[in-house]
Enzyme design. Structure first.
Site, PDB file in Angstrom:
ATOM      1  N   CYS A 116       0.805  -1.223   0.000  1.00 31.23           N
ATOM      2  CA  CYS A 116       0.000   0.000   0.000  1.00 31.23           C
ATOM      3  C   CYS A 116       0.837   1.271   0.000  1.00 31.23           C
ATOM      4  O   CYS A 116       0.331   2.352  -0.292  1.00 31.23           O
ATOM      5  CB  CYS A 116      -0.947   0.007   1.193  1.00 31.23           C
ATOM      6  SG  CYS A 116      -2.001  -1.460   1.270  1.00 31.23           S
ATOM      7  N   HIS A 240      -3.598   6.775   2.903  1.00 35.90           N
ATOM      8  CA  HIS A 240      -3.979   5.522   2.264  1.00 35.90           C
ATOM      9  C   HIS A 240      -5.394   5.170   2.695  1.00 35.90           C
ATOM     10  O   HIS A 240      -5.735   5.227   3.885  1.00 35.90           O
ATOM     11  CB  HIS A 240      -3.001   4.421   2.675  1.00 35.90           C
ATOM     12  CG  HIS A 240      -3.452   3.049   2.327  1.00 35.90           C
ATOM     13  ND1 HIS A 240      -3.903   2.703   1.071  1.00 35.90           N
ATOM     14  CD2 HIS A 240      -3.542   1.923   3.082  1.00 35.90           C
ATOM     15  CE1 HIS A 240      -4.247   1.430   1.067  1.00 35.90           C
ATOM     16  NE2 HIS A 240      -4.040   0.933   2.272  1.00 35.90           N
ATOM     17  N   ASN A 270     -10.167  -0.523  -0.223  1.00 33.77           N
ATOM     18  CA  ASN A 270      -8.711  -0.436  -0.146  1.00 33.77           C
ATOM     19  C   ASN A 270      -8.117  -0.941  -1.458  1.00 33.77           C
ATOM     20  O   ASN A 270      -8.155  -2.130  -1.750  1.00 33.77           O
ATOM     21  CB  ASN A 270      -8.222  -1.279   1.034  1.00 33.77           C
ATOM     22  CG  ASN A 270      -6.717  -1.251   1.217  1.00 33.77           C
ATOM     23  OD1 ASN A 270      -5.970  -0.859   0.327  1.00 33.77           O
ATOM     24  ND2 ASN A 270      -6.260  -1.687   2.382  1.00 33.77           N
TER      25      ASN A 270
END
Length: 313
Positions: A116, A240, A270
């Site tokens: 990520c 994020h 996500n």
């Protein structure tokens, strides 16, 4: 060759698959429901690929970013794609972007994996490459097909992730300051996606939450110190997009209004390395990014890795 200290984003783009998967859709597959997912994560839908490959999304996002920058693809001096789920072990996704977008053949194109945090890792690497390039621009992409590594019987992970790609064209600049922090703490238990066996994402959600809510605020504070700014000086925070509770906790620890933190995880879930560039691209589309704005980005993910960066628009 003149070396410039700063960095400017000159073009942004993103792509997500048309196939939308709502929380209600998932409730037909696994023991969950919309309220359970939304109250714990803030996610209400995500997008899963059907026929699209990772490279298809990366190419679409790249073309949009190059068009937004208003440049010729032949002016690009390097291409980096951040991804944990490439279509092939080789060729790299970045190589296929070079082919389909029409980038020069005499430039480096390669993939990196920092989960990520990948996009921000890519920006930092690209800055170093541009310092040694005769070309003006670099192309950095985050692109993920996480739906292909989800165990649809595990409600702790399958509800969280989505597919998508975000891209940025960047250049060195003396007029736009840039500061960056990258970090790593090796761990193959808290968050892992193995390359053999079941090959599904496995995650200890509680430990990831603890890691994120401690690392992200610390990283932001370090970035602010490097830039000589206070938290109030920043116009936009882009974290994020993993969990709304995490972003809210980060805002609280930084003593900032949640309104300064861009959130789109309700729509996309996500998307790992794609989440920050998708957010930035959406913000530009909506007219939220204005000349002179100060932006801080913060990410965290498998590795364990983390990242922070300060940009000026």
């Amino acid at each position: 060759m003149q070396v410039k200290d700063g960095l400017r984003i000159v073009g942004l783009g993103h792509y997500v698959p048309d196939n939308t998967v709502t929380n209600d859709d998932l409730s037909k597959i696994v023991d969950t429901n919309d309220e359970w997912i939304a109250t714990r994560t803030g996610i209400r839908k995500r997008h899963f690929v059907t026929t699209e490959r990772n490279q298809d999304m990366a190419i679409a996002a790249a073309k949009m970013a190059i068009k937004d920058a208003g440049i010729d693809p032949l002016e690009i001096g390097a291409c980096i794609v951040a991804t944990i789920r490439p279509d092939n072990m080789t060729p790299a996704v970045a190589c296929m972007v070079q082919k389909e977008v029409g980038l020069p053949t005499e430039i480096p194109c390669f993939d990196i994996n920092a989960a990520c945090s990948g996009f921000m890792y890519g920006v930092r690497v690209m800055r170093g490459m541009l310092m040694q390039s005769d070309k003006r621009y670099g192309l950095v992409i985050g692109s993920e097909t996480l739906s292909k590594v989800l165990n649809m019987e595990d409600r702790g992970t399958c509800i969280l992730f989505g597919d998508g790609a975000g891209a940025a064209v960047i250049e060195l600049s003396d007029d736009h300051r840039y500061f960056s922090i990258l970090g790593t703490k090796g761990d193959d238990e808290v968050l892992v996606c193995p390359n053999d066996g079941d090959r599904f994402v496995r995650m200890n959600g509680q430990e990831v939450f603890k890691f994120a809510v401690s690392t992200a605020p610390d990283t932001i504070n370090q970035i602010l110190d490097m830039a000589g700014l206070s938290a109030d000086d920043i116009d936009h925070y882009v974290c994020h997009q993993a969990n709304l509770r995490i972003i809210s906790s980060v805002a609280k620890k930084c003593k900032q209004s949640i309104d300064k933190f861009y959130v789109n995880l309700d729509e996309y879930g996500n998307t790992s390395s794609a989440s920050i560039p998708i957010a930035l691209s959406e913000m530009k589309q909506k007219g939220l990014l204005k000349s002179g704005d100060k932006v801080v980005c913060a990410g965290f993910g498998g590795g364990l890795t983390w990242c922070g960066a300060y940009f000026e628009i």
